[in-house]
Structure formats: structure tokens, C-alpha cells
Design an enzyme around this catalytic site. Structure first.
Site, mmCIF file in Angstrom:
data_model
loop_
_atom_site.group_PDB
_atom_site.id
_atom_site.type_symbol
_atom_site.label_atom_id
_atom_site.label_comp_id
_atom_site.label_asym_id
_atom_site.label_seq_id
_atom_site.Cartn_x
_atom_site.Cartn_y
_atom_site.Cartn_z
ATOM 1 N N SER A 22 0.855 -1.197 0.000
ATOM 2 C CA SER A 22 0.000 0.000 0.000
ATOM 3 C C SER A 22 0.885 1.240 0.000
ATOM 4 O O SER A 22 2.052 1.179 0.403
ATOM 5 C CB SER A 22 -0.849 -0.010 1.282
ATOM 6 O OG SER A 22 -1.559 1.190 1.422
ATOM 7 N N TYR A 36 -1.892 -0.395 10.795
ATOM 8 C CA TYR A 36 -1.932 -0.756 9.359
ATOM 9 C C TYR A 36 -0.590 -0.377 8.716
ATOM 10 O O TYR A 36 -0.014 -1.157 7.959
ATOM 11 C CB TYR A 36 -3.102 -0.044 8.682
ATOM 12 C CG TYR A 36 -3.326 -0.421 7.236
ATOM 13 C CD1 TYR A 36 -3.708 -1.707 6.877
ATOM 14 C CD2 TYR A 36 -3.175 0.524 6.213
ATOM 15 C CE1 TYR A 36 -3.931 -2.052 5.539
ATOM 16 C CE2 TYR A 36 -3.398 0.190 4.884
ATOM 17 C CZ TYR A 36 -3.775 -1.098 4.549
ATOM 18 O OH TYR A 36 -3.988 -1.429 3.228
#
Ligand code: NDP
Length: 246
Positions: A141, A154
């Protein structure tokens, strides 16, 4: 440019929705036989049917990437389509929250799926990949390269994935297994539906509600490009943001 994957056998984790489903459709449309892994059997069976109806080779296998035994069953099942030479580690969860809210169970789930799940899946399919070469594409990501409020855990999982992936790239390069990273910015999928923190939901909406964000197909294109390069060329990393994402 040659994007043909005829003769390849690809495993895609998290193929039941979003980026994983789009990637499976794209790799399949370019000739790969695809093995669809996820926990939601009904979703991957419907995708298998869709691809089979189009005359393509696809196999749905229910698997939880945090469960080594279910992955072993997937390895055996996948060989029905041939030797797996492309693994897309896509399954992931993004349970955003301010750290001080202390969502400990959600932190553990993110570490289990986004990190341990990728390690277990790669370990399970590694013998197939090394037995003649292939590709591992890890879906990290933008959050694996830049940090943000409400994303600390995250961020930790995706930064960890980036570090592990590049080390693995060097360990496997002499065995003709290329390891690459695809790093999406915001993509319209179910990923945000699972966020429980009201603060994080409000923060995400304020950042992206007025922006045209990516479609899953934008990321599937990056995976296809990476996996279809001639064997002498390794595309190590592709970061794709919506044009207006800071
Ligand atoms: P989705 O929620 O649509 O897809 C997530 C997939 O992960 C689902 O297919 C789900 O399948 C699977 N999954 C979750 N937990 C498990 C598990 N324990 N075992 C097996 N599969 C599991 O979201 P996206 O398509 O957006 O997410 C795909 C990847 O892209 C993730 O790694 C995410 O972090 C990454 N990403 C997404 C971005 C975005 O903005 N959407 C941005 C950057 C990265 P099932 O529930 O059926 O098991």
C-alpha cells in the site's frame, strides 16, 4: 507490449472481492489459469463459474491465509491446474483507528492477515515457485511507504511487508523467482466497510469523499504488467495513487 500469460498458473489470495477479484479476471483474460483463494466460498465459486463460462481455467479453493493447514490443502488442490508459478499475495484488512482507542483485537487481525498470512501463503507455495521459477507479487500500500493518522498499526503491517518483500527478492533472485511490490493508494473496494472506529471513518471520508479514487482494475493492470515482463526484467515496485491523492 506482450502481456500474455498463457501457460502460467496464478494463485490469487483474497480473490472474493475488490483488487483480488479484478486481478483474477485480468490474469485469466490474458491466458493464465487462476486459483482463487478466500474464505467466502460462495463468492469465489461464482467467479470460478464466470471464468469457466468464458472458456477459461479457474479453480476456487476456500482458504484462510492465517491457517497453515488450509493453505496446505490449497497447495494440493491448486496442482490440479499445474505448477503454480505466480502468487499474488493480496488478502488484507485495514482496520483504521487512532492508536489511543486501543482496538487490540483489530491490531492482531491486521498483523495476522497482512503479515503472518503473507508469510504462511508464500511458504506454502514456495516449493512450486522455485521448481522452475516464477513470480510473487505482494500487494502492499501507499501506507507501506508513508504513515498517517489513524493508520499506525496498518502502517506497521504494510511497512513490514515492504521490508520483508525486498529481502525475499534478493534471496530468491538466483532461483528465477521475482518478488515485486504493488502499492495502491485509495481504491474503491469493501476494504473500508470493516472499519469500526468512528474517528477513522470520519477521517477517511473527509480525505476521499470528494476525490475520484482508483478502481480495482487500475491495480490489476499493475499486477499484470509486473508478472508478464520477460524473465530478464524484474519490475520491483509499482506505486499507484489516484491522481489527486496527496
Ligand atoms: P477487499 O476487502 O475487497 O478484499 C480483501 C480480501 O482479503 C477479501 O477478498 C477477503 O476475502 C480477503 N481476506 C481477508 N482476510 C482473509 C483471511 N484471513 N484469509 C483469506 N482471505 C482473507 O479489499 P481490497 O481489494 O481493497 O484489498 C486487497 C488488498 O489491497 C489488501 O491487502 C489491502 O490492504 C490492499 N490495499 C487496498 C487499498 C484500498 O484503498 N482498497 C489501498 C492499498 C492497499 P474473504 O473475506 O472472502 O476471506
Amino acid at each position: 507490449m506482450n502481456l500474455d500469460l498463457t501457460g502460467r498458473v496464478a494463485v490469487i489470495t483474497g480473490a472474493s472481492s475488490g483488487i483480488g477479484a479484478a486481478t483474477a479476471r485480468s490474469l485469466s483474460a490474458h491466458g493464465a489459469a487462476v486459483v482463487l483463494l478466500a474464505r467466502r466460498g460462495d463468492r469465489i465459486q461464482a467467479l470460478q463459474q464466470e471464468l469457466s463460462d468464458a472458456g477459461r481455467s479457474a479453480l476456487a479453493i476456500e482458504a484462510d491465509v492465517t491457517d497453515a493447514a488450509s493453505l496446505q490443502r490449497a497447495v494440493v488442490g491448486a496442482r490440479e491446474l499445474g505448477r503454480v508459478d505466480l502468487l499474488v499475495n493480496n488478502a488484507g484488512v485495514m482496520l483504521l483507528s487512532p492508536f489511543e482507542e486501543g482496538h487490540v483485537a483489530e491490531w492482531k487481525q491486521m498483523v495476522d492477515v497482512n503479515v503472518t498470512g503473507v508469510l504462511l501463503t508464500t511458504n506454502a507455495f514456495l516449493d512450486d515457485l522455485r521448481d522452475g521459477g516464477g513470480d510473487i507479487v505482494n500487494i502492499s500500500s501507499v501506507a507501506g511507504r508513508t504513515s498517517g493518522r489513524n493508520a499506525s498499526v496498518y502502517n506497521a503491517t504494510k511497512w513490514g511487508l515492504v521490508g520483508w518483500s525486498d529481502a525475499l527478492r534478493m534471496e530468491l533472485q538466483e532461483q528465477d523467482v521475482r518478488v515485486g511490490l504493488v502499492e495502491p493508494g485509495a481504491v474503491a473496494t469493501e476494504l473500508t466497510d470493516h472499519i469500526t472506529s468512528e474517528t477513522a471513518i470520519a477521517g477517511f471520508k473527509s480525505r476521499f469523499d470528494d476525490m475520484k479514487i482508483l478502481e480495482s482494475e487500475d491495480i490489476a493492470d499493475a499486477v499484470l504488467y509486473m508478472a508478464s515482463r520477460p524473465r530478464h526484467a524484474a519490475v520491483n515496485e509499482i506505486l499507484v495513487r489516484p491522481a489527486l491523492q496527496p
